[in-house]
Structure formats: C-alpha cells, structure tokens
Design a protein around this motif. Structure first.
Motif, short mmCIF file in Angstrom:
data_model
loop_
_atom_site.label_atom_id
_atom_site.label_comp_id
_atom_site.label_asym_id
_atom_site.label_seq_id
_atom_site.Cartn_x
_atom_site.Cartn_y
_atom_site.Cartn_z
N GLN A 55 0.83 -1.21 0.00
CA GLN A 55 0.00 0.00 0.00
C GLN A 55 0.86 1.26 0.00
OE1 GLN A 55 -2.92 0.70 -0.76
NE2 GLN A 55 -4.23 1.34 0.94
N LEU A 56 0.53 2.21 -0.85
CA LEU A 56 1.26 3.47 -0.87
C LEU A 56 0.98 4.27 0.40
CD1 LEU A 56 0.79 4.80 -4.53
CD2 LEU A 56 2.70 3.48 -3.58
N ALA A 57 1.98 5.01 0.84
CA ALA A 57 1.83 5.84 2.05
C ALA A 57 0.74 6.88 1.87
CB ALA A 57 3.16 6.50 2.39
N ILE A 58 0.58 7.37 0.65
CA ILE A 58 -0.43 8.41 0.40
C ILE A 58 -1.84 7.86 0.63
CG2 ILE A 58 -0.76 7.99 -2.10
CD1 ILE A 58 -0.64 11.09 -2.41
N PHE A 59 -1.98 6.54 0.61
CA PHE A 59 -3.27 5.89 0.86
C PHE A 59 -3.30 5.17 2.20
CE2 PHE A 59 -3.13 5.64 -3.96
CZ PHE A 59 -3.92 6.77 -4.13
N GLY A 60 -2.36 5.52 3.09
CA GLY A 60 -2.38 4.97 4.43
C GLY A 60 -1.34 3.91 4.73
N GLY A 61 -0.52 3.54 3.74
CA GLY A 61 0.52 2.55 3.96
C GLY A 61 1.71 3.14 4.71
N THR A 62 2.70 2.32 4.98
CA THR A 62 3.91 2.75 5.69
C THR A 62 4.90 3.35 4.71
OG1 THR A 62 3.62 0.99 7.31
CG2 THR A 62 5.81 2.01 7.18
N GLN A 99 0.28 13.04 -9.59
CA GLN A 99 -0.04 11.94 -8.68
C GLN A 99 1.21 11.15 -8.31
OE1 GLN A 99 -3.08 10.51 -11.48
NE2 GLN A 99 -4.53 10.44 -9.77
N PHE A 100 2.09 10.92 -9.27
CA PHE A 100 3.34 10.21 -9.00
C PHE A 100 4.21 11.01 -8.05
CE2 PHE A 100 7.22 7.94 -9.64
CZ PHE A 100 6.91 6.73 -10.24
N PHE A 101 4.31 12.32 -8.30
CA PHE A 101 5.09 13.23 -7.46
C PHE A 101 4.58 13.22 -6.02
CE2 PHE A 101 5.87 17.35 -5.54
CZ PHE A 101 7.13 17.72 -5.98
N ASP A 102 3.26 13.35 -5.87
CA ASP A 102 2.66 13.38 -4.53
C ASP A 102 2.83 12.05 -3.80
OD1 ASP A 102 1.91 15.98 -4.99
OD2 ASP A 102 -0.21 15.55 -5.34
N ALA A 103 2.75 10.96 -4.55
CA ALA A 103 2.93 9.63 -3.94
C ALA A 103 4.37 9.46 -3.45
CB ALA A 103 2.56 8.54 -4.93
N LEU A 104 5.35 9.92 -4.23
CA LEU A 104 6.75 9.86 -3.79
C LEU A 104 6.95 10.70 -2.53
CD1 LEU A 104 9.24 10.14 -6.81
CD2 LEU A 104 8.84 8.19 -5.30
N ARG A 105 6.34 11.86 -2.51
CA ARG A 105 6.49 12.73 -1.34
C ARG A 105 5.92 12.08 -0.09
NH1 ARG A 105 7.93 18.03 -0.93
NH2 ARG A 105 7.26 19.15 0.95
N ALA A 106 4.82 11.38 -0.23
CA ALA A 106 4.24 10.68 0.91
C ALA A 106 5.18 9.57 1.41
CB ALA A 106 2.88 10.10 0.54
N GLU A 107 6.01 9.04 0.52
CA GLU A 107 7.01 8.05 0.92
C GLU A 107 8.25 8.72 1.54
OE1 GLU A 107 6.30 4.91 0.81
OE2 GLU A 107 4.49 5.06 -0.41
N ASN A 108 8.19 10.06 1.66
CA ASN A 108 9.28 10.90 2.19
C ASN A 108 10.47 11.04 1.24
OD1 ASN A 108 8.28 12.02 4.61
ND2 ASN A 108 8.53 10.04 5.64
N ILE A 109 10.19 10.91 -0.05
CA ILE A 109 11.15 11.25 -1.09
C ILE A 109 10.67 12.55 -1.73
CG2 ILE A 109 12.29 10.54 -3.21
CD1 ILE A 109 12.94 8.81 -0.72
N TYR A 110 11.37 13.64 -1.42
CA TYR A 110 10.95 14.96 -1.87
C TYR A 110 11.64 15.29 -3.18
CZ TYR A 110 8.73 16.00 2.67
OH TYR A 110 7.93 16.00 3.78
N SER A 111 10.98 15.01 -4.27
CA SER A 111 11.52 15.33 -5.58
C SER A 111 11.19 16.78 -5.93
CB SER A 111 10.98 14.37 -6.64
OG SER A 111 9.57 14.47 -6.72
N GLN A 112 11.61 17.22 -7.10
CA GLN A 112 11.34 18.57 -7.59
C GLN A 112 11.16 18.47 -9.10
OE1 GLN A 112 10.00 21.42 -7.66
NE2 GLN A 112 11.08 22.18 -5.84
N VAL A 113 10.70 19.53 -9.72
CA VAL A 113 10.55 19.55 -11.18
C VAL A 113 11.43 20.65 -11.75
CG1 VAL A 113 8.98 19.89 -13.12
CG2 VAL A 113 8.22 18.60 -11.11
N HIS A 114 12.32 20.27 -12.66
CA HIS A 114 13.24 21.21 -13.31
C HIS A 114 13.18 21.00 -14.84
CE1 HIS A 114 15.16 20.56 -9.30
NE2 HIS A 114 15.35 21.86 -9.38
N LYS A 116 10.06 2.43 -7.33
CA LYS A 116 9.50 1.13 -7.73
C LYS A 116 8.12 0.91 -7.12
CE LYS A 116 13.80 -1.43 -8.59
NZ LYS A 116 14.65 -2.56 -8.16
N LYS A 117 7.98 1.27 -5.85
CA LYS A 117 6.71 1.07 -5.16
C LYS A 117 5.59 1.86 -5.84
CE LYS A 117 4.75 1.70 -0.47
NZ LYS A 117 5.05 2.21 0.89
N VAL A 118 5.87 3.11 -6.17
CA VAL A 118 4.84 3.95 -6.82
C VAL A 118 4.56 3.46 -8.24
CG1 VAL A 118 4.27 6.29 -7.56
CG2 VAL A 118 5.43 5.93 -5.35
#
Length: 397
Positions: free
Chosen positions: A3-10, A322-337, A389-391
C-alpha cells in the motif's frame, strides 16, 4: 501489492529526503573563519585566489567571480554586446535566468527545442532559427551534461555568433576530454548550495579572451576602472578611478571566495560520488518499464547536478502530479526542473505562447528530479529506488 503511504501505507523511510543539499566540512568552516579573522571581507586576496583556482579547474585563461549565477549570465550577455533589436537563441528547459539575461540587455530570447533524449538544446533546432538579427546562443548544460559543443560552435563560427555556455549545472564536466569552462566564448557557473560545489551564493564567468575578461571585470564593479589604459581622462594619481560605462555591483565577497576555494579542492571527490549515485540509479531504474532514463552523449563525461526521472504516461494509471505526490508521501521529496521558460506568465505577457518547442513541453509534463547530492548514503539511494519502484508498481497500467 504494498500500500502506498499516500493511501495509508507505511512510508519507505521515516525522514524526508530532499533533492539537493550542500556538503560543508570543518576545513570549509575554517577557511571562512580565517577571512573573518584577517579582516579583508571584500575586494581582498581571496577573489584573485578563487579566480586562479577556477582557471585551474576549467582550463580557461581567465575567470571573473561574481555574486551569483544570474549575475554571471547578465555580465556575459552584456560583454557579448547583446542589445535592442538583437535575437539570442536559448533553451526553454532551464532556470529563467538563462533567458532573462537576454532581456536585461534589451534583446529578444528565441527558444530552440531540445533533443528529446538528451534534453539539451538541439543544434538542428538552433540552425533553423538563425536570422540576420541573431547575435548569439545561450546553451545550457542541463543536468550537468555538456551541450554539443562541436555542432553549436560550428553554427556560431558560420554565422558570427557569440557562444555563451550556461554551465550552472556542469562544474567538473568534460567534453571530449576538455573541461567545461574552456570551450565556449564565455561560460557561466553557479555556486548555489544545491550545486556540486558552493560558495553560499556566487557565480563566475570564464573566458579565453583578454578583452572580454577586462570588460567583465569593469562591469562587475559599476563600470569603474583603475586602469589608465581604459580611462578617458587618465592620471597617475593613486586615488583616482573612473566610471567608463554603466556596470553593476556584482562582486563576490572574500568570505564566499574562501568557501569556494575550499570546495573546489573537493570537486573530484564530490564528482566521483555523484557519478556513483547516478550509476546506482541508472542500473536499478532501467528495470522499471514505466520510466525512461536521460541519454548521455559519448562526448560528455558528466558530473550530474540533477538526476531526471521521466515517466512513460502510456504505461501508468496516474499523471506526473499523482506520481510526485505519492513519492512525497514516501518521504522522497523530488522537484521539477523546469517549467519551459516561455510558459512563465511574464513571458506570456511578452507575447510568447505555448507550442513553440513541442519536445520541451512534452518533457516538462513527464519529469521530476530525484535526490542527488554528495551526502546521500547508499541507504538513502536504496530508499529512493524502493520508493520509485513502489509507486510505479502501484500505478502500473
């Protein structure tokens, strides 16, 4: 499926991990402290020392350090003689300063599309945009990968154009074995904290032309000179200086210069670690069919400032947001350049519209920058890979 963190997973990791960060060691701190103790905080000996160090690193004959990378671009555009009625060809995928420097001089930026695989400006697109009004090219080493110097240099020679290389991302990169900084008419660097080496804020212009160098020095300091040969009313009075043109206060402080010198001494180490991280990402992410990796030209021995993850929308049940937000919920803070420069509202007001550079626009909709900096541990890198990979698996079509 996990389960993705953005949907309540760890989340993959507990602490957030940002995309970029400086690495400061005790000798960096001591270098700055020494300047503070000695009292020459600006216009002192560290400036010339930093410029000499940059010449050693880049292979350029001359270097002029300035207050930031934008100042470097502005002074380069002025030294190139860009002005009212001129056109200057620039890349759309870059920080706005790469094009703003053209506007500062009263000239008009003309955006050339990118190569859809390397993401750097496409020489074939440049060629199509050259007109009798074209005065120069500002080519950006996006992510740190060198632009196609051979092709762009040939275009500049054939049409009599000034070649400015925006190497804000590319300190340490080599093209056909030669360091970036010694190849274009002028090369501009940035030493912002997220870059490979930092001076806090700071930038530089390198060149092999003495006349250009002398003008850059004047422009950095209000257009004022102490050189008798540059004065309109020369005198041997030691106190006398003369403003001979309109310049700016774009000086770097000795505090910043001392930090820069210390950091440049670690460039090889910083570069090697960035290459290790990029290799780990490439090996792992190449196995994920939902993403595409940036292609590198064989001529470029690249020190990456950014690591770009490009999504394949046709293989995903989500969009980039959605991919960006899901990564952020996993505590991977990406950016767009970056947002294509001409999509900024200011450029819209100048009359630029969407559709100018289809490759660049498509790229923008599909990319994000993953964490890449010297201080990343192997565990951090593994967390980034695991999160991607998870996302990707969750949203796999």
């Amino acid at each position: 499926m996990e389960q993705l963190a953005i949907f309540g997973g760890t989340p993959v990791r507990e602490q957030p991990l940002g995309y970029g960060k400086q690495w400061i060691e005790e000798d960096d701190i001591q270098a700055v402290a020494e300047v503070l103790r000695n009292g020459d905080l600006t216009c002192g000996p560290m400036i010339a020392a930093a410029e000499q160090k940059l010449c050693e690193v880049t292979g350029a004959r001359y270097a002029v350090v300035v207050s930031n990378g934008t100042a470097a671009l502005h002074l380069a555009a002025m030294a190139a003689g860009f002005g009212e009625g001129d056109e200057v060809i620039v890349s759309p995928i870059t920080f706005a300063a790469s094009a703003n420097c053209v506007l500062y001089c009263g000239a008009r930026p003309v955006f050339a599309d990118i190569d859809p695989e390397t993401y750097n400006i496409d020489p074939a697109a440049i060629e199509k945009l050259v007109t009798p009004r074209t005065r120069g090219i500002v080519a950006v080493d996006y992510t740190g990968q060198a632009v196609r110097h051979r092709e762009i240099g040939e275009i500049c020679r054939r049409h009599g154009l000034v070649f400015i290389e925006d190497a804000a991302h590319a300190i340490g990169t080599r093209y056909c074995g030669q360091p970036v900084g010694s190849l274009a008419d002028m090369t501009c660097f940035s030493f912002h904290p997220v870059k490979t080496v930092t001076s806090g804020e700071g930038g530089a212009v390198t060149t092999n032309d003495r006349q250009t160098y002398r003008r850059l020095l004047r422009l950095r300091a209000h257009g004022i000179t102490r050189s008798r040969e540059e004065m309109v009313h020369p005198t041997d009075a030691l106190w006398y200086n003369e403003q001979v043109e309109l310049g700016f206060n774009y000086r770097m402080t000795d505090i910043q210069a001392a930090l820069l010198i210390s950091q440049l001494g670690k460039l090889d180490r910083f570069a090697a670690r960035r290459k290790e991280i990029v290799a780990k990402y490439d090996a792992a992410l190449a196995e994920i069919p939902e993403v595409v990796l940036q292609r590198e030209i064989p001529e470029s021995d690249t020190v990456r400032h950014l690591y770009i993850l490009r999504l394949r929308p046709e293989r995903l049940l989500c969009d980039r947001r959605q991919f960006f937000d899901a990564l952020r919920a996993e505590n991977i803070y990406s950016q767009v350049h970056y947002l294509p420069v001409y999509w900024h509202s200011y450029y819209e007001k100048l009359g630029y519209g969407k559709g100018l550079c289809p490759n660049a626009e498509k790229l923008y909709e599909e990319i994000m920058s993953l964490p890449l900096f010297y201080g990343l541990t192997d565990g951090d890198v593994d967390d980034v890979i695991a999160a991607v990979k998870k996302v990707a698996v969750h949203y796999r079509r």
